[in-house]
Design a protein around this motif. Structure first.
Motif, PDB file in Angstrom:
ATOM      1  N   VAL A  36      -6.166  -4.271  -4.370  1.00 13.66           N
ATOM      2  CA  VAL A  36      -5.112  -4.201  -5.380  1.00 13.66           C
ATOM      3  C   VAL A  36      -4.015  -5.151  -4.928  1.00 13.66           C
ATOM      4  CG1 VAL A  36      -3.449  -2.760  -6.600  1.00 13.66           C
ATOM      5  CG2 VAL A  36      -5.643  -1.784  -5.873  1.00 13.66           C
ATOM      6  N   PHE A  58      -0.840   0.746  -6.860  1.00 14.19           N
ATOM      7  CA  PHE A  58      -1.093   1.294  -5.525  1.00 14.19           C
ATOM      8  C   PHE A  58       0.220   1.779  -4.952  1.00 14.19           C
ATOM      9  CE2 PHE A  58      -2.013   1.559  -1.043  1.00 14.19           C
ATOM     10  CZ  PHE A  58      -3.334   1.989  -1.014  1.00 14.19           C
ATOM     11  N   PRO A  76      -0.762  -3.827 -10.153  1.00 10.75           N
ATOM     12  CA  PRO A  76      -2.160  -4.261 -10.041  1.00 10.75           C
ATOM     13  C   PRO A  76      -2.478  -5.492 -10.884  1.00 10.75           C
ATOM     14  CG  PRO A  76      -2.030  -2.395 -11.525  1.00 10.75           C
ATOM     15  CD  PRO A  76      -0.620  -2.633 -11.028  1.00 10.75           C
ATOM     16  N   TRP A 314      -4.250   5.038  -4.966  1.00  8.47           N
ATOM     17  CA  TRP A 314      -4.294   4.474  -6.308  1.00  8.47           C
ATOM     18  C   TRP A 314      -3.850   5.502  -7.343  1.00  8.47           C
ATOM     19  CZ3 TRP A 314      -4.339   0.225  -8.967  1.00  8.47           C
ATOM     20  CH2 TRP A 314      -4.807   0.198 -10.293  1.00  8.47           C
TER      21      TRP A 314
END
Length: 372
Positions: A36, A58, A76, A314
């Motif tokens: 990410v 993240f 992201p 995440w």
């Protein structure tokens, strides 16, 4: 986990020396690294977990939010899975400015000094427990060690992936937080759509060779029960159709813990930040009663936990979320690593036993460093 080709290894290493914001992580029982990455600008910083409501990216959140340690959300812009796709995603990236790596080295202290400091903190913690002001307090510690000249964070990440298949492994780097590597067994919130999951994880024993011990002391059982009760009450505020499995013995590296799984339903996922705000910090990393224990720890522990025992992983309210407690972790600064560990203290605890538990937990990352 396979090792990526050398060009990609070198590129990821350069990113850990830059002002780029990115994370590479691997979920338990998979061999799939996930990248990410934010393509430009610094990661967003937040001051409350509730600000994560409706957001995607993240997350790296500290135990205690301060101006020096904000909640960080990596946007992201790039999400790629497995090394070939990660290599393709990074192929045409612009050059990122170099990070400030001029932080002074910390003196490496002897184990005797570290233990004396821990025992002094233990004395501060055990007194109010015996006076029944708290049911439980979590005492953490850290120590700094020098790294080899050729140390590269990605090597340690891969070694951890291969050594600890049951854990979530992470390598996270942002200008605000620096570089963190972790190997954690503890979910704080995971799921998608209406199906969600969290755990109560407390109590610790070392493995007996290849044999997983299952005879738990009263102290460990009480500690796990405190955590389970808190999780249960918190989840009932938000979710429905709560089911439980456990407590049962679960392995994490060369340690075992008592674990209870909680599965529940959420009808609306736009308020995940509210749930995290209620859950964090759980009694597994803080104590009971929660608010008073949190205040006591921040005033009396004698060290800065930074992002240890915070939240990592995440977040996606419209897809799958996988958030963990940031345990068994280390912070890389220059040519040094600072390792963190903690343990639950009850009125029946002893300093020597709790010190040994933190030693065993630190070995999770210490052993990986020795292999690189």
């Amino acid at each position: 986990m396979t090792i990526p080709e050398k060009t990609l290894q070198a590129q990821i290493h350069e990113l850990t020396l830059s002002r780029c914001s990115f994370a590479i992580y691997r979920l338990p029982w998979t061999d799939e690294p996930i990248l990410v990455m934010q393509q430009e600008g610094e990661a967003q910083t937040l001051q409350q977990l509730t600000e994560l409501n409706g957001k995607k990216g993240f997350v790296l959140a500290p135990f205690q939010v301060t101006p020096q340690h904000p909640i960080v959300l990596i946007r992201p812009d790039i999400v790629a899975k497995e090394w070939p796709a990660i290599g393709t995603a990074l192929k045409d990236l612009p050059q990122f400015p170099a990070a400030d790596n001029t932080c002074p080295s910390e003196p490496v202290q002897t184990e005797t000094t570290l233990k004396e400091r821990y025992e002094a903190a233990f004395d501060r913690f055990i007194t109010p427990l015996k006076e029944k002001k708290f049911q439980k307090l979590v005492l953490s510690r850290h120590y700094t060690t020098d790294l080899k000249e050729d140390f590269r964070p990605l090597d340690t990440f891969i070694q951890a992936c291969n050594s600890y298949p049951r854990m979530m492994i992470s390598l996270c780097h942002t200008p605000q937080t620096g570089t963190w590597i972790g190997s954690t067994p503890e979910i704080i919130l995971s799921g998608q759509e209406e199906q969600w999951h969290t755990v109560a994880l407390a109590g610790t024993m070392p493995m007996q060779g290849d044999v997983m011990p299952t005879e738990w002391s009263q102290k460990n059982q009480e500690e796990q029960a405190y955590v389970g009760d808190y999780i249960r009450k918190t989840i009932k505020k938000f979710g429905s159709k709560l089911t439980e499995k456990g407590p049962y013995t679960a392995r994490a590296g060369q340690l075992v813990h008592l674990k209870t799984d909680f599965h529940f339903m959420l009808k609306e996922t736009g308020h995940l930040g509210d749930i995290l705000h209620e859950l964090h910090p759980t009694p597994a990393v803080c104590g009971l009663s929660k608010e008073q224990a949190y205040e006591f720890i921040t005033a009396n522990e004698g060290g800065d936990r930074c992002y240890y025992s915070g939240i990592i992983g995440w977040l996606d309210p419209t897809g799958h979320t996988s958030l963990y407690v940031n345990l068994r972790c280390m912070h890389i600064t220059g040519h040094q690593a600072t390792l963190y560990a903690g343990g639950g203290i009850l009125a029946s605890s002893t300093a020597d036993t709790e010190w040994e538990e933190t030693q065993q937990k630190m070995n999770t990352m210490r052993n990986i460093l020795s292999l690189n």
